[in-house]
Design a protein around this motif. Structure first.
Motif, PDB file in Angstrom:
ATOM      1  N   LEU A 142       0.832  -1.209   0.000  1.00  0.00           N
ATOM      2  CA  LEU A 142       0.000   0.000   0.000  1.00  0.00           C
ATOM      3  C   LEU A 142       0.866   1.259   0.000  1.00  0.00           C
ATOM      4  O   LEU A 142       0.594   2.218  -0.743  1.00  0.00           O
ATOM      5  N   SER A 143       1.910   1.255   0.816  1.00  0.00           N
ATOM      6  CA  SER A 143       2.796   2.417   0.895  1.00  0.00           C
ATOM      7  C   SER A 143       3.523   2.651  -0.419  1.00  0.00           C
ATOM      8  O   SER A 143       3.655   3.800  -0.876  1.00  0.00           O
ATOM      9  N   ALA A 144       3.980   1.562  -1.042  1.00  0.00           N
ATOM     10  CA  ALA A 144       4.684   1.692  -2.321  1.00  0.00           C
ATOM     11  C   ALA A 144       3.746   2.196  -3.417  1.00  0.00           C
ATOM     12  O   ALA A 144       4.155   2.990  -4.271  1.00  0.00           O
ATOM     13  N   VAL A 145       2.504   1.745  -3.381  1.00  0.00           N
ATOM     14  CA  VAL A 145       1.517   2.206  -4.383  1.00  0.00           C
ATOM     15  C   VAL A 145       1.268   3.705  -4.231  1.00  0.00           C
ATOM     16  O   VAL A 145       1.192   4.443  -5.225  1.00  0.00           O
ATOM     17  N   VAL A 146       1.151   4.164  -2.981  1.00  0.00           N
ATOM     18  CA  VAL A 146       0.957   5.594  -2.731  1.00  0.00           C
ATOM     19  C   VAL A 146       2.165   6.385  -3.233  1.00  0.00           C
ATOM     20  O   VAL A 146       2.018   7.434  -3.876  1.00  0.00           O
ATOM     21  N   GLY A 147       3.368   5.871  -2.943  1.00  0.00           N
ATOM     22  CA  GLY A 147       4.574   6.545  -3.410  1.00  0.00           C
ATOM     23  C   GLY A 147       4.687   6.545  -4.928  1.00  0.00           C
ATOM     24  O   GLY A 147       5.114   7.536  -5.536  1.00  0.00           O
ATOM     25  N   TRP A 148       4.291   5.460  -5.552  1.00  0.00           N
ATOM     26  CA  TRP A 148       4.329   5.354  -7.017  1.00  0.00           C
ATOM     27  C   TRP A 148       3.319   6.305  -7.662  1.00  0.00           C
ATOM     28  O   TRP A 148       3.575   6.898  -8.712  1.00  0.00           O
ATOM     29  N   ALA A 149       2.160   6.483  -7.011  1.00  0.00           N
ATOM     30  CA  ALA A 149       1.120   7.346  -7.568  1.00  0.00           C
ATOM     31  C   ALA A 149       1.409   8.824  -7.347  1.00  0.00           C
ATOM     32  O   ALA A 149       0.870   9.673  -8.073  1.00  0.00           O
ATOM     33  N   ALA A 150       2.247   9.140  -6.361  1.00  0.00           N
ATOM     34  CA  ALA A 150       2.506  10.537  -6.026  1.00  0.00           C
ATOM     35  C   ALA A 150       2.987  11.374  -7.217  1.00  0.00           C
ATOM     36  O   ALA A 150       2.492  12.491  -7.426  1.00  0.00           O
ATOM     37  N   PRO A 151       3.935  10.880  -8.040  1.00  0.00           N
ATOM     38  CA  PRO A 151       4.383  11.683  -9.186  1.00  0.00           C
ATOM     39  C   PRO A 151       3.284  11.956 -10.208  1.00  0.00           C
ATOM     40  O   PRO A 151       3.415  12.869 -11.025  1.00  0.00           O
ATOM     41  N   ASN A 152       2.222  11.137 -10.190  1.00  0.00           N
ATOM     42  CA  ASN A 152       1.111  11.364 -11.112  1.00  0.00           C
ATOM     43  C   ASN A 152       0.128  12.407 -10.576  1.00  0.00           C
ATOM     44  O   ASN A 152      -0.709  12.923 -11.331  1.00  0.00           O
ATOM     45  N   LEU A 153       0.216  12.706  -9.276  1.00  0.00           N
ATOM     46  CA  LEU A 153      -0.672  13.679  -8.666  1.00  0.00           C
ATOM     47  C   LEU A 153      -0.012  15.053  -8.539  1.00  0.00           C
ATOM     48  O   LEU A 153      -0.687  16.064  -8.393  1.00  0.00           O
ATOM     49  N   MET A 154       1.308  15.069  -8.557  1.00  0.00           N
ATOM     50  CA  MET A 154       2.058  16.319  -8.502  1.00  0.00           C
ATOM     51  C   MET A 154       3.284  16.194  -9.402  1.00  0.00           C
ATOM     52  O   MET A 154       3.586  15.105  -9.886  1.00  0.00           O
ATOM     53  N   SER A 155       3.969  17.273  -9.626  1.00  0.00           N
ATOM     54  CA  SER A 155       5.115  17.238 -10.541  1.00  0.00           C
ATOM     55  C   SER A 155       6.220  16.353  -9.999  1.00  0.00           C
ATOM     56  O   SER A 155       6.387  16.208  -8.782  1.00  0.00           O
ATOM     57  N   ARG A 156       6.976  15.765 -10.916  1.00  0.00           N
ATOM     58  CA  ARG A 156       8.074  14.888 -10.540  1.00  0.00           C
ATOM     59  C   ARG A 156       9.123  15.641  -9.715  1.00  0.00           C
ATOM     60  O   ARG A 156       9.679  15.109  -8.757  1.00  0.00           O
ATOM     61  N   LYS A 157       9.342  16.887 -10.071  1.00  0.00           N
ATOM     62  CA  LYS A 157      10.328  17.700  -9.347  1.00  0.00           C
ATOM     63  C   LYS A 157       9.901  17.925  -7.910  1.00  0.00           C
ATOM     64  O   LYS A 157      10.699  17.792  -6.971  1.00  0.00           O
TER      65      LYS A 157
END
Length: 227
Positions: free
Chosen positions: A55-70
């Motif tokens: 679950l934690s890895a999925v949240v971390g993986w999805a984070a760049p799709n919700l905000m900029s990679r930078k």
């Protein structure tokens, strides 16, 4: 196996071992294994930790799709430095080696006594079986107890947030593999080693090593270019 997977795997493995060994869920697994069948405790605790890692890895993986990679990269970097300083603070201000062990044991003792002191007759016991929670009809109550204690004990914990940050900055597949292996090693050691192992682990040393590791991750993340 690509370099990004290997890098995510090694970082996740090292972080998980230093974050989990000697913490509250580690101690809880050790104490539960002394009172209940080890296979059920191991299954329950490990299942909870694996679910939490994924679950934690999925949240971390999805984070760049919700905000900029930078922005994600900078947030992850700040998390590593923050957790590093947090761990170092804990290490230098550790009150005692047996403090956390005594606290967890007291909590589990209260729960254990509450579930064993009540005496019921045969009719009441039969009624309980009919009205018991749905999940306990398919899974052992001990397994569910170990799962719930571990899962909710890890929720919002430093290691969970660190896994999210790591998955946002590294290959999430490697992070999951490293995290699961680290959780398996720590939980198995807790269940097999028991309370004696938990009491011999220096919380101060583990916290200091963990703090240094997080700081290193932060420096490496800070110096790495954003993809």
């Amino acid at each position: 196996m690509s370099l990004s997977v290997v890098q995510g795997f090694t970082k996740s493995l090292a972080m998980t071992v230093l974050s989990e060994i000697g913490d509250k869920t580690f101690i809880a697994a050790a104490i539960l294994a002394m009172r209940h069948p080890r296979r059920l405790v191991l299954s329950g605790c490990l299942s909870a930790l694996i679910v939490m890692t994924i679950l934690s890895a999925v949240v971390g993986w999805a984070a760049p799709n919700l905000m900029s990679r930078k922005l994600t990269h900078h947030v992850a970097t700040l998390l590593f430095f923050g957790f590093g300083l947090w761990s170092l603070w804990d290490g230098f201000h550790q009150e005692g080696e047996a403090g956390e062990l005594a606290e967890v044991e007291k909590q589990l003792d209260t729960d254990f006594k509450g579930t064993t002191t009540a005496k019921v007759n045969k009719d009441d016991d039969e009624k309980k079986k009919k009205t018991r929670p749905f999940l306990t009809q398919f899974f052992s109550p001990i397994l569910l107890k170990a799962f719930s204690i571990t899962f909710f004990g890890e929720w919002g914990d430093k290691s969970q947030l660190a896994t999210i940050g790591l998955a946002a900055n590294e290959n999430p597949f490697g992070v999951v593999l490293g995290g699961i292996l680290g959780q398996t090693l720590c939980t198995t050691a807790a269940v097999l080693g028991g309370k004696s192992l938990a009491s011999q682990i220096s919380e101060k040393v583990v916290a200091l090593f963990g703090g240094v590791l997080f700081i290193i991750f932060g420096i490496q993340s800070f110096l790495s270019p954003v993809d």
